[in-house]
Design an enzyme around this catalytic site. Structure first.
Site, mmCIF file in Angstrom:
data_model
loop_
_atom_site.group_PDB
_atom_site.id
_atom_site.type_symbol
_atom_site.label_atom_id
_atom_site.label_comp_id
_atom_site.label_asym_id
_atom_site.label_seq_id
_atom_site.Cartn_x
_atom_site.Cartn_y
_atom_site.Cartn_z
ATOM 1 N N CYS A 42 2.402 -0.519 6.474
ATOM 2 C CA CYS A 42 2.054 0.490 4.520
ATOM 3 C C CYS A 42 3.549 0.365 4.074
ATOM 4 O O CYS A 42 3.424 0.593 2.772
ATOM 5 C CB CYS A 42 1.670 1.499 5.118
ATOM 6 S SG CYS A 42 0.030 1.339 6.385
ATOM 7 N N GLY A 244 -6.050 -9.812 -1.384
ATOM 8 C CA GLY A 244 -7.093 -9.559 0.056
ATOM 9 C C GLY A 244 -6.771 -9.973 1.214
ATOM 10 O O GLY A 244 -5.291 -10.803 1.482
#
Ligand SMILES: Cc1cc2nc3c(=O)[nH]c(=O)nc-3n(C[C@H](O)[C@H](O)[C@H](O)COP(=O)(O)OP(=O)(O)OC[C@H]3O[C@@H](n4cnc5c(N)ncnc54)[C@H](O)[C@@H]3O)c2cc1C
Length: 420
Positions: A42, A244
């Protein structure tokens, strides 16, 4: 007991530390392809932006593995799982036997099958090595094209823009963040990024990525970059593909472990094969809000699933209650935004309440199913995300305060007053 965990990230690490707490004498082995201590994916956009270095991406202290007596087989790829012999086969020929196995192999960037995709200076953004490659390629570069306007693409775009590069985001769908946001929310976020200087191309995909040799043959002048479906050319020194992810399930071929897109698991995070568990971006679970089964690839879900898997591996039955599969928050320039649960409902059973004030970059959307809040989008002011999120998680009956829900000052205080 011999516990083997394939994967050293959110799900794997949480499972390993939980197992160690539950079974001090058990043998724990972690296998991971990346030869690194666990780090936060992240935070990779922050690494790209220069706010973090390698060291500050770590999610556990330096001595985590020794302290927890975990055997590490890092820098090795698991090639196959033999569920009859109960062993994992690694790329270097090592065979690792297990009594309980956790598959926490996460996901990889999914690269569209267009010509040039494997070329130089074309990157996904999944691993620290990707981020390091991007930064190296960007040194001395001028233009970056980001393919894909989802969260990862936008975060990469904003980070590299902050490093002084000219950035264009190409999104095939009619608006950015198509999976999480509706057109209004996406419009506010995009305009905010445009005001900074990032360029967007919507509703068009890419046809090809073109290296310098081919570019000069095709167009008779120097260059390299991307050709869009309609033939438009975008010059780019670096291309980032953020279209994706796909779960890492290749190693399970022939193992008997069932795979759809990801690995379906039951409420104990167990696969169809006894003593084989799975957790994180690689699994399919049931979304607690929508009830749909599918991938829920976010960090908090991976941690929660890793923990529950560990309990069950250690013989203590714990049920994974499901999480809100989709929970995404962003703040690029000035406009924070968050989306949770079902944000773009279809069907008459849903009621949608909205407050749209684009001139102030404000948008609130609540999605109700009967008297239960099942989805929300907040843009511009996300202070109420906590109270709405709590209502969603508890599947609370909102009837007593339904008339207050859309107020700007709706808060826990209203709930307490209604309860009291
Ligand atoms: C740029 C970026 C930004 C993100 N931002 C957010 C955010 O803001 N909020 C959020 O909630 N989520 C975010 N995510 C998603 C989050 O990082 C993932 O949900 C999380 O990392 C999933 O953890 P995991 O343990 O399932 O797998 P992963 O993190 O994918 O790790 C998989 C592990 O398995 C190993 N592995 C895979 N295959 C093999 C094999 N065959 N053999 C051996 N080892 C193998 C890998 O080396 C790795 O250790 C972001 C992701 C990215 C890439």
């Amino acid at each position: 007991m011999r516990y083997v965990i394939i994967g050293n990230s959110a799900a794997g690490v949480r499972a390993a530390e939980t197992l160690r707490a539950l079974d001090p004498a058990g043998e724990i082995t972690m296998i991971a392809e990346e030869n690194l201590p666990a780090y936060s994916r992240c935070l990779l956009p922050n690494f790209l932006a220069g706010y973090r270095d390698r060291e500050s991406l770590r999610i556990r202290p330096r001595n985590f593995y020794e302290e927890n007596n975990i055997r590490t087989l890092f820098g090795r790829r698991a090639l196959a799982v033999d569920t009859k012999a109960r062993e994992v086969k690694l790329g270097d020929g090592t065979v690792v036997p297990y009594d309980k196995l956790l598959i926490a192999t996460g996901a990889s960037s999914s690269m569209p099958p267009v010509p040039g995709i494997g070329g130089q200076n074309v990157f996904g953004l999944r691993h620290l090595a990707d981020a390091e490659g991007i930064l190296k390629a960007c040194a001395g570069a001028r233009r970056v094209v980001v393919i894909g306007g989802g969260f990862v693409g936008l975060e990469a775009a904003y980070a590299l823009y902050g490093q002084g590069l000219e950035v264009t985001v190409v999104e095939k769908m009619p608006h950015i963040l198509p999976q999480q946001m509706d057109a209004r929310a996406a419009g506010i976020i995009m305009r905010d990024m445009q005001a900074e200087g990032i360029r967007f191309i919507l509703g068009r995909g890419i046809a090809e990525i073109v290296n310098p040799g081919l570019w000069s043959r095709l167009f008779g002048r120097p260059g390299k970059g991307v050709i869009l479906e309609d033939g438009e050319r975008l010059k780019a020194d670096v291309v980032i593909v953020a279209t994706g992810t796909r779960p890492n399930v290749d190693l399970l071929r022939g193992s008997g472990i069932a795979v759809n897109r990801g690995i379906p698991v039951n409420e104990y995070m167990e696969t169809n094969i006894p003593d084989v568990y799975a957790a994180g971006d690689v699994v399919e679970t049931q979304d607690s809000i929508t009830g749909r089964r599918g991938l829920t690839p976010i960090w908090p879900n991976a941690c929660a699933q890793g923990r529950i898997a560990a309990y069950n591996m250690a013989g203590q039955k714990r049920v994974y209650g499901g999480m809100i599969g989709m929970q995404n928050a962003v703040e690029f320039r000035e406009v924070p935004a968050i989306a949770m649960g079902l944000t773009q409902p279809e069907g008459e059973e849903y009621e949608v309440l909205t407050d749209y004030r684009p001139e102030r970059n404000l948008y609130k959307k609540l999605v109700l199913k009967g008297d239960v809040l099942v989805g929300l989008i907040l843009v511009g002011d996300i202070r109420q995300a906590g109270v709405y999120g709590a209502l969603m998680k508890k599947k609370a009956d909102v009837r007593p305060f339904r008339h207050l829900l859309m107020r700007d000052d709706f808060s826990y205080g209203h709930l307490l007053r209604q309860a009291g």
